[in-house]
Design a protein around this motif. Sequence first.
Motif, short mmCIF file in Angstrom:
data_model
loop_
_atom_site.label_atom_id
_atom_site.label_comp_id
_atom_site.label_asym_id
_atom_site.label_seq_id
_atom_site.Cartn_x
_atom_site.Cartn_y
_atom_site.Cartn_z
N LEU A 211 -58.45 -49.70 69.51
CA LEU A 211 -58.13 -50.28 68.21
C LEU A 211 -58.66 -51.71 68.11
O LEU A 211 -59.08 -52.16 67.04
CB LEU A 211 -56.61 -50.28 67.99
CG LEU A 211 -55.96 -48.91 67.76
CD1 LEU A 211 -54.44 -49.04 67.74
CD2 LEU A 211 -56.45 -48.28 66.46
N LEU A 212 -58.65 -52.43 69.24
CA LEU A 212 -59.19 -53.79 69.24
C LEU A 212 -60.67 -53.78 68.88
O LEU A 212 -61.15 -54.67 68.16
CB LEU A 212 -58.98 -54.44 70.61
CG LEU A 212 -57.55 -54.71 71.05
CD1 LEU A 212 -57.53 -55.38 72.42
CD2 LEU A 212 -56.82 -55.59 70.02
N LEU A 213 -61.40 -52.79 69.40
CA LEU A 213 -62.83 -52.70 69.07
C LEU A 213 -63.02 -52.43 67.59
O LEU A 213 -63.95 -52.97 66.98
CB LEU A 213 -63.48 -51.58 69.89
CG LEU A 213 -63.49 -51.72 71.41
CD1 LEU A 213 -64.34 -50.62 72.04
CD2 LEU A 213 -64.00 -53.09 71.84
N GLU A 214 -62.16 -51.59 67.02
CA GLU A 214 -62.27 -51.29 65.60
C GLU A 214 -61.93 -52.52 64.75
O GLU A 214 -62.59 -52.80 63.74
CB GLU A 214 -61.36 -50.12 65.22
CG GLU A 214 -61.63 -48.83 65.97
CD GLU A 214 -63.06 -48.35 65.83
OE1 GLU A 214 -63.70 -48.64 64.81
OE2 GLU A 214 -63.54 -47.68 66.76
N PHE A 215 -60.91 -53.28 65.15
CA PHE A 215 -60.56 -54.50 64.43
C PHE A 215 -61.72 -55.50 64.51
O PHE A 215 -62.05 -56.16 63.52
CB PHE A 215 -59.31 -55.15 65.04
CG PHE A 215 -58.06 -54.32 64.93
CD1 PHE A 215 -57.88 -53.42 63.88
CD2 PHE A 215 -57.05 -54.44 65.87
CE1 PHE A 215 -56.73 -52.66 63.78
CE2 PHE A 215 -55.89 -53.69 65.78
CZ PHE A 215 -55.73 -52.79 64.73
#
Length: 259
Positions: A211-215
């Motif tokens: 999710l951090l990569l998507e953010f």
Amino acid sequence: MRTSSNPAFRNLPSSSSGYASFQHGGQATGYDPYPSAPSAERPITVDDVVIKTALSLAVVLAAGLATAISGMYVLALPAALVGIGVALFMCFRPKPSAALTLIYSAAQGTVLGAITGLYELNPQYGGIGMQAVIGTAGVFVGMLIVYKTGAIRVTPRLTKMIVAGVIGAGILMLSNLLLSFFIPEGFGLRSGGTFSILISLVFIVIAAFTLLLEFDQADEMVRAGYPAKWAWFTAFGLVASLVWLYMEILRLLSYLRQE
């Protein structure tokens, strides 16, 4: 403009203009002082990402509820194949597509609805679906807070670790599936014992970190001024991460309920 640490973002086309960005690490990231040639399309905003992601998740939820309530669990297999096909296409051809994102969301929702519905048929697992939804939402909010406050920064090193974790998890799950055709339960990843619980916890951590990569990707797009249609690409990535996260939380809860 800084280079993105997200490998998926590096494959995207050049940005078109500078635009206001997310706040990252407690400070506004501002805009690109050296924008490329202006685009005729409106730049992407945070609202675009939020709205497109919300629409995609609404489709996941609607498809899931429809499948679980109707008992059409037979649709899970074809839906899974459609989901895999769309995901591979989107990964190898990173282009925004509202239609493909929504088709992927519907397919994944159908799969999740069938699996959750089968669990709910057993009184031992009553209410497990709602618990998994709450758990997934909690992790999502937690990772968003971690990202926005800068408690964990998406660096190239962290990105490599997350990508390696995703690849490793994929290889492990595929190997377990193939082995299960010859040996019952394969490596025992899903047998429900202590080992299965540990594996699910590891997978939950990896899914949460994706999710951090998507953010970060969304942050880069907003900062770089990508056309608004790219919000669908970010929505696709967020849905994929949340679907995996939900499945692992669902499995973990099922293991914890086994006698």
